[in-house]
Motif scaffolding. Structure first.
Motif: not given
Length: 398
Positions: A275-279, A281-286, A293-294, A349-352
């Motif tokens: 949910d966090y990495v979907k929303n 956005t850094v440098w115009k891209t989630p 990340i994915a 944790v790393q992704s967030m």
């Protein structure tokens, strides 16, 4: 649907798809877990409270005793259904450790080997949650080598006298009794031939002391001290020379439930991270669009689902009455679920980033809890020993 519904007897058209009854149970438990949520769980842990309200409601709805016989107030289903309850509660941030112990280990052992009087006395309370029972096997000197336990039960007329020490015993402060693994006085060989005794926690000469832990969890760990604890003959469950078969009735469910707990924690962390990495956005891209990340999150999902399949296999075999056959998948599922859980929590944790360590997102408390899954109730090294020796036929290393 309540967990007191009839035992699931239908054969699914597709064995990898849960029946309607199991799906309904899963949805009902998930709704209960979501209603309480991680905030309730953490507040209990930090203020020294127990999750009594959740435990009582889960018992009232029939979830805690879903695996126990209907004639004693249970749901008449199996460990598969109890694992559903464990997984869904953990996936909503309210995993109840005592479910592994009270209905899964103690409940199964008493249901299978207890006398009629023992079943009447203990199973209704274990089913509805009004009674909680802890399980005492680990000892300070024996550790993982349960064959070397020294807690002794000796006859004194018609009574038994228990003397010994136990360590890392969960939830003694919230239990009305402990199912103690001892050995009879004449069991002097190197082979474990356990005798199991129900010891009420208010029995004279039975004492316990909490172990200080760096875990944020409402359910605590204890040392036990038994000094000539006098028990009536009716405290013995099953045979006084039961050998390992009787223990497997409790230890296979223990591993299955530990896997379910780890899978639930993994799902909780993975859902939060996704949910966090979907929303975010850094440098115009989630950031979830980036493979760095994915891919680790996708890998965690794959490993989590594989562990779940092994857990379901173990539960299915156990519920079919194959204690010995269930041992391999039960151990494998516990190992795989713990490894997947640790990896997913770390990656969450790393992704967030910094948010992964904040109180707001609720991932940080899992960093310690997920490591418990690797250590207890059986360490990953002992699982690897089991697989090497039992599955591969390799020589024993100890």
């Amino acid at each position: 649907m309540t967990a007191t519904s009839e035992r699931v007897t239908e054969t699914p058209v597709n064995p990898f798809v849960e029946t309607e009854e199991r799906a309904a149970l899963r949805a009902s438990v998930a709704a209960l877990g979501k209603r309480y949520g991680q905030q309730y769980f953490m507040e209990c842990a930090r203020t020294g409270k127990k999750t009594d309200e959740l435990w009582a409601e889960a018992g009232k709805l029939g979830f805690l005793g879903v695996n126990l016989p209907e004639e004693y107030g249970g749901g008449g289903a199996g460990i598969y259904e109890l694992a559903i309850v464990m997984e869904e509660l953990a996936a909503n941030g309210v995993g109840l450790l005592m479910m592994v112990v009270s209905p899964a280990i103690c409940g199964n052992i008493i249901a299978r080997f207890g006398t009629d009087d023992q079943k009447q006395q203990w199973l209704p309370g274990l089913s509805d949650g009004s009674v909680t029972m802890a399980f005492g096997i680990t000892e300070p000197e024996a550790g993982s080598n349960s064959h070397q336990i020294t807690t002794t039960a000796r006859r004194d007329g018609d009574d038994w006298l228990l003397t010994g020490r136990k360590v890392w015993i969960s939830g003694v402060d919230q239990a009305q009794a402990v199912l103690i693994v001892a050995r009879t006085e004449d069991a002097k060989t190197g082979k474990l031939k356990p005798a199991l005794f129900i010891v009420p926690t208010d029995t004279p000469n039975f004492e316990y002391k909490q172990i200080d832990m760096e875990l944020i969890n409402p359910e605590k760990q204890f040392q036990l001290f038994l000094d000539d604890v006098r028990l009536p003959s009716t405290a013995l469950v099953g045979s006084a020379d039961a050998a390992l078969g009787q223990l497997f009735a409790g230890l296979n469910p223990e591993r299955i439930m530990a896997a379910a707990s780890a899978l639930g924690m993994a799902r909780f962390a993975l859902d939060k991270a996704v949910d966090y990495v979907k929303n975010r956005t850094v440098w115009k891209t989630p950031i979830g669009a980036h493979q760095a990340i994915a891919h680790p999150l996708a890998q965690g999902k794959i490993e989590m689902e594989m562990a779940k399949l092994m857990m379901q296999k173990a539960a299915t075999m156990y519920d079919a009455g194959d204690d010995w056959g269930a041992a391999e998948p039960a151990n494998m599922s516990k190992y795989a679920a713990a490894e997947a859980c640790v990896k997913i929590v770390d990656q969450a944790v790393q992704s967030m980033g910094g948010n992964g360590l904040s109180s707001e997102y609720g991932i940080a408390p899992l960093l310690n809890l997920c490591r418990v899954a690797r250590v207890a109730p059986v360490s990953r090294e002992m699982v690897l020993n089991f697989v090497a020796q039992t599955s591969l036929g390799l020589p024993k290393s100890y």
